[in-house]
Scaffold this motif. Sequence first.
Motif, PDB file in Angstrom:
ATOM      1  N   LYS A   1     -66.825  -4.332  19.318  1.00  0.00           N
ATOM      2  CA  LYS A   1     -66.671  -5.763  19.525  1.00  0.00           C
ATOM      3  C   LYS A   1     -67.954  -6.474  19.104  1.00  0.00           C
ATOM      4  CE  LYS A   1     -63.371  -5.371  23.353  1.00  0.00           C
ATOM      5  NZ  LYS A   1     -63.058  -5.732  24.761  1.00  0.00           N
TER       6      LYS A   1
ATOM      7  N   ASP B   1     -65.454 -13.973  17.732  1.00  0.00           N
ATOM      8  CA  ASP B   1     -65.291 -12.689  18.404  1.00  0.00           C
ATOM      9  C   ASP B   1     -64.550 -11.744  17.476  1.00  0.00           C
ATOM     10  OD1 ASP B   1     -66.059 -13.067  21.438  1.00  0.00           O
ATOM     11  OD2 ASP B   1     -64.916 -14.850  20.881  1.00  0.00           O
TER      12      ASP B   1
ATOM     13  N   VAL C   1     -62.225  -8.804  17.296  1.00  0.00           N
ATOM     14  CA  VAL C   1     -61.273  -8.198  18.229  1.00  0.00           C
ATOM     15  C   VAL C   1     -60.660  -6.978  17.555  1.00  0.00           C
ATOM     16  CG1 VAL C   1     -59.268  -8.566  19.692  1.00  0.00           C
ATOM     17  CG2 VAL C   1     -60.779 -10.494  19.145  1.00  0.00           C
TER      18      VAL C   1
ATOM     19  N   SER D   1     -69.652 -10.692  19.300  1.00  0.00           N
ATOM     20  CA  SER D   1     -69.498 -12.100  19.673  1.00  0.00           C
ATOM     21  C   SER D   1     -70.712 -12.881  19.213  1.00  0.00           C
ATOM     22  CB  SER D   1     -69.339 -12.254  21.194  1.00  0.00           C
ATOM     23  OG  SER D   1     -68.165 -11.628  21.654  1.00  0.00           O
TER      24      SER D   1
END
Length: 279
Positions: free
Chosen positions: A268, A258, A260, A270
Amino acid sequence: MAPVAAAAAAPAADVTVVAAGDICGSNCKATAAVVGQINPSAVLTAGDNAYDSGTLSEYRTRYDPTWGKYKTITYPSPGNHEYNTSKASGYFDYFNGVGVQNGRAGDRSKGYYDWEIGNWKFIALNSNFSKIDSAAQLSWLKDRLRTNTKQCVAAYWHHPLFTLGSHTGETKARPLWQALYDAKADLVLVGHDHNYQRFAPQNPQGKADSAGLRQVLVGTGGKSNYNFSRDLPNVDAKDAKSNGVLKLTLSGTSYRGDFVPVSGQSYKDSFTGTCHAKR
């Protein structure tokens, strides 16, 4: 009476590792705050940790008040700015201790070493190839991969083989990629370009390959960002506006990543992956 069967061992708990390069930097206080919020088990750096020259003074006044809070769990690697100081002495003096030959950052004549966490082996390499014996590093890497007993393997260094940014890819890193690919390693983490780039698994020639390495470039640790200057295949995600860190959640056989961002920024990313079966 029949013997009681032994209970199956419980799977190891997930562990969290944070990664970033190109750190201090005007915004490393903000990225250090993100590290604190994540509260990882380990932190790794992908080089250029203290600008502009990696002097001991720059480490003490810029890096130490921010990312230095996590020094006891940090596993660094050196960038080109560290070697603006002769033999990267500021970097090694900070992480190993002043004048100490071998410590947290490895042997100061080499700058490469490995460590383990959970079911993962991490390999810190030195991509300042003109400053070390590169053939010896490659031989060492192959030996460490040959004797590895961990299911999952990640390697990290500063100069990327593949990048969309203003720097060109470091072709001298290709032998490292080949050794890691041959050993069925899983992740490569790099910096140098001040942006975020995530590639799909690929082979050392840059061809999509499900058995290949996933490279994540996370040069977002606190320095001003670089724009993208080229296109490459196999890019799954990219951003050239944000500072932040890569959070890796590692199980015994897989991983989740991820990106951050720092407070006030919204980008973002993921992704997930399964570790390759090792020979």
